[in-house]
Design a protein around this motif. Structure first.
Motif, PDB file in Angstrom:
ATOM      1  N   ALA A 154      27.511   9.936 -65.262  1.00 13.68           N
ATOM      2  CA  ALA A 154      27.640  10.593 -66.441  1.00 13.68           C
ATOM      3  C   ALA A 154      26.479  10.873 -67.255  1.00 13.68           C
ATOM      4  CB  ALA A 154      28.641   9.851 -67.486  1.00 13.68           C
ATOM      5  N   PHE A 155      26.261  12.127 -67.921  1.00 14.47           N
ATOM      6  CA  PHE A 155      25.054  12.345 -68.648  1.00 14.47           C
ATOM      7  C   PHE A 155      25.344  12.301 -70.139  1.00 14.47           C
ATOM      8  CE2 PHE A 155      23.761  13.321 -64.481  1.00 14.47           C
ATOM      9  CZ  PHE A 155      22.392  13.742 -64.553  1.00 14.47           C
ATOM     10  N   LYS A 156      24.336  12.062 -71.006  1.00 18.82           N
ATOM     11  CA  LYS A 156      24.601  12.342 -72.497  1.00 18.82           C
ATOM     12  C   LYS A 156      25.363  13.572 -72.686  1.00 18.82           C
ATOM     13  CE  LYS A 156      23.190   9.838 -75.596  1.00 18.82           C
ATOM     14  NZ  LYS A 156      23.906   9.181 -76.550  1.00 18.82           N
TER      15      LYS A 156
ATOM     16  N   ASP B  15      24.254  15.564 -74.993  1.00 15.91           N
ATOM     17  CA  ASP B  15      23.426  16.568 -75.463  1.00 15.91           C
ATOM     18  C   ASP B  15      22.001  16.635 -74.461  1.00 15.91           C
ATOM     19  OD1 ASP B  15      21.908  13.961 -75.567  1.00 15.91           O
ATOM     20  OD2 ASP B  15      21.309  14.199 -77.440  1.00 15.91           O
ATOM     21  N   THR B  16      22.432  16.247 -73.127  1.00 14.56           N
ATOM     22  CA  THR B  16      21.411  16.730 -72.208  1.00 14.56           C
ATOM     23  C   THR B  16      21.187  17.940 -71.778  1.00 14.56           C
ATOM     24  OG1 THR B  16      20.707  16.017 -69.834  1.00 14.56           O
ATOM     25  CG2 THR B  16      23.005  16.583 -70.213  1.00 14.56           C
ATOM     26  N   ASP B  17      20.002  18.466 -71.500  1.00 12.30           N
ATOM     27  CA  ASP B  17      19.482  19.567 -71.147  1.00 12.30           C
ATOM     28  C   ASP B  17      19.344  19.896 -69.680  1.00 12.30           C
ATOM     29  OD1 ASP B  17      17.129  18.425 -70.808  1.00 12.30           O
ATOM     30  OD2 ASP B  17      15.854  19.634 -72.033  1.00 12.30           O
ATOM     31  N   TYR B  18      19.704  18.884 -68.995  1.00 11.60           N
ATOM     32  CA  TYR B  18      19.460  18.858 -67.409  1.00 11.60           C
ATOM     33  C   TYR B  18      20.308  19.987 -66.723  1.00 11.60           C
ATOM     34  CZ  TYR B  18      18.522  16.733 -62.898  1.00 11.60           C
ATOM     35  OH  TYR B  18      17.832  16.421 -61.750  1.00 11.60           O
ATOM     36  N   PHE B  19      21.611  20.254 -67.244  1.00 10.34           N
ATOM     37  CA  PHE B  19      22.265  21.071 -66.511  1.00 10.34           C
ATOM     38  C   PHE B  19      21.781  22.480 -67.090  1.00 10.34           C
ATOM     39  CE2 PHE B  19      25.795  17.933 -67.091  1.00 10.34           C
ATOM     40  CZ  PHE B  19      25.165  17.096 -66.073  1.00 10.34           C
ATOM     41  N   ALA B  20      21.037  22.578 -68.010  1.00 11.28           N
ATOM     42  CA  ALA B  20      20.600  23.935 -68.543  1.00 11.28           C
ATOM     43  C   ALA B  20      19.800  24.694 -67.362  1.00 11.28           C
ATOM     44  CB  ALA B  20      19.506  23.858 -69.751  1.00 11.28           C
ATOM     45  N   PRO B  21      19.628  25.989 -67.065  1.00 14.27           N
ATOM     46  CA  PRO B  21      20.279  26.970 -68.180  1.00 14.27           C
ATOM     47  C   PRO B  21      21.795  27.346 -68.138  1.00 14.27           C
ATOM     48  CG  PRO B  21      19.108  28.249 -66.507  1.00 14.27           C
ATOM     49  CD  PRO B  21      19.104  26.713 -65.987  1.00 14.27           C
ATOM     50  N   SER B  22      22.300  26.569 -67.255  1.00 18.28           N
ATOM     51  CA  SER B  22      23.939  26.793 -67.295  1.00 18.28           C
ATOM     52  C   SER B  22      24.514  26.281 -68.443  1.00 18.28           C
ATOM     53  CB  SER B  22      24.596  26.058 -66.165  1.00 18.28           C
ATOM     54  OG  SER B  22      25.899  26.027 -66.114  1.00 18.28           O
ATOM     55  N   SER B  23      25.602  26.869 -68.822  1.00 14.87           N
ATOM     56  CA  SER B  23      26.240  26.519 -70.297  1.00 14.87           C
ATOM     57  C   SER B  23      27.244  25.439 -69.736  1.00 14.87           C
ATOM     58  CB  SER B  23      26.867  27.668 -70.908  1.00 14.87           C
ATOM     59  OG  SER B  23      27.727  28.364 -70.102  1.00 14.87           O
ATOM     60  N   GLN B  24      27.613  25.431 -68.392  1.00 14.71           N
ATOM     61  CA  GLN B  24      28.800  24.422 -67.689  1.00 14.71           C
ATOM     62  C   GLN B  24      28.219  22.843 -68.295  1.00 14.71           C
ATOM     63  OE1 GLN B  24      31.332  25.689 -67.138  1.00 14.71           O
ATOM     64  NE2 GLN B  24      31.244  27.593 -65.774  1.00 14.71           N
ATOM     65  N   PRO B  25      29.423  22.486 -68.433  1.00 23.01           N
ATOM     66  CA  PRO B  25      29.155  20.919 -68.825  1.00 23.01           C
ATOM     67  C   PRO B  25      29.082  19.920 -67.485  1.00 23.01           C
ATOM     68  CG  PRO B  25      31.490  21.245 -68.736  1.00 23.01           C
ATOM     69  CD  PRO B  25      30.808  22.599 -68.711  1.00 23.01           C
ATOM     70  N   PHE B  26      28.672  20.567 -66.367  1.00 20.06           N
ATOM     71  CA  PHE B  26      28.695  19.979 -65.012  1.00 20.06           C
ATOM     72  C   PHE B  26      27.456  20.726 -64.446  1.00 20.06           C
ATOM     73  CE2 PHE B  26      31.920  23.292 -64.379  1.00 20.06           C
ATOM     74  CZ  PHE B  26      31.307  23.703 -63.309  1.00 20.06           C
ATOM     75  N   MET B  27      27.244  19.879 -63.307  1.00 19.99           N
ATOM     76  CA  MET B  27      26.089  20.445 -62.212  1.00 19.99           C
ATOM     77  C   MET B  27      26.842  20.071 -60.736  1.00 19.99           C
ATOM     78  SD  MET B  27      21.911  19.841 -61.985  1.00 19.99           S
ATOM     79  CE  MET B  27      22.309  18.159 -61.192  1.00 19.99           C
ATOM     80  N   PHE B  28      26.624  20.754 -59.720  1.00 21.01           N
ATOM     81  CA  PHE B  28      26.909  20.273 -58.460  1.00 21.01           C
ATOM     82  C   PHE B  28      25.638  19.972 -57.686  1.00 21.01           C
ATOM     83  CE2 PHE B  28      29.742  24.401 -58.342  1.00 21.01           C
ATOM     84  CZ  PHE B  28      30.773  23.850 -58.871  1.00 21.01           C
ATOM     85  N   ASN B  29      25.626  18.910 -56.841  1.00 18.48           N
ATOM     86  CA  ASN B  29      24.383  18.589 -56.067  1.00 18.48           C
ATOM     87  C   ASN B  29      25.086  18.534 -54.563  1.00 18.48           C
ATOM     88  OD1 ASN B  29      23.194  16.501 -54.379  1.00 18.48           O
ATOM     89  ND2 ASN B  29      21.607  16.529 -56.120  1.00 18.48           N
ATOM     90  N   LEU B  30      24.349  19.530 -53.922  1.00 17.98           N
ATOM     91  CA  LEU B  30      24.805  19.605 -52.364  1.00 17.98           C
ATOM     92  C   LEU B  30      23.695  19.154 -51.437  1.00 17.98           C
ATOM     93  CD1 LEU B  30      26.211  23.109 -52.673  1.00 17.98           C
ATOM     94  CD2 LEU B  30      27.590  20.760 -52.831  1.00 17.98           C
ATOM     95  N   VAL B  31      24.194  18.265 -50.606  1.00 18.39           N
ATOM     96  CA  VAL B  31      23.117  17.800 -49.436  1.00 18.39           C
ATOM     97  C   VAL B  31      22.857  18.996 -48.413  1.00 18.39           C
ATOM     98  CG1 VAL B  31      22.716  16.157 -47.905  1.00 18.39           C
ATOM     99  CG2 VAL B  31      23.855  15.361 -49.806  1.00 18.39           C
TER     100      VAL B  31
END
Length: 121
Positions: free
Chosen positions: A53-55, A57-73
């Motif tokens: 889980a991320f805080k 207010d994180t900007d790590y998923f930016a510039p997407s406006s989604q509240p999640f991010m995929f990580n694919l190997v």
């Protein structure tokens, strides 16, 4: 106490799920039109699945406006980045290399931020 044993899936919304799955199939070789099942034996040495889980207010998923991010190997980060870019994805930032692997990021056709990870063997 019952325990979690692993990640059972990632489920998300899309305006056109079939088109998005076709895009992933064409540009990252994902087999399947409705869903993809990754078998644990397909994970390369040094690979793992992370649940974090991320805080809020994180900007790590930016510039997407989604509240999640995929990580694919992936097995070839540079090749995968070229493929998604050829498919119209917007690459984000520069490739990053660490002692546990290399990362590259892009926005998919739905605007989801995706992080590709090639673990070090």
């Amino acid at each position: 106490m019952a325990k979690v044993l692993g990640l059972g899936g990632i489920f998300f919304k899309s305006k056109d799920p079939k088109a998005l799955m076709r895009w992933y199939s064409e540009h990252l070789g994902l087999p399947g039109e409705d869903y993809v099942a990754f078998e644990p034996s397909a994970m390369p040495p040094g690979g793992s699945t992370v649940f974090s889980a991320f805080k809020d207010d994180t900007d790590y998923f930016a510039p997407s406006s989604q509240p999640f991010m995929f990580n694919l190997v992936v097995d070839d980060l540079d090749g995968a980045l070229k493929q998604v870019q050829a498919g119209g994805a917007e690459l984000l930032g520069a490739r990053e290399d660490y002692d546990y692997g290399s990362f590259g990021r892009f926005l998919d056709p739905d605007g989801n931020k995706v992080e590709l990870w090639q673990p070090k063997s």
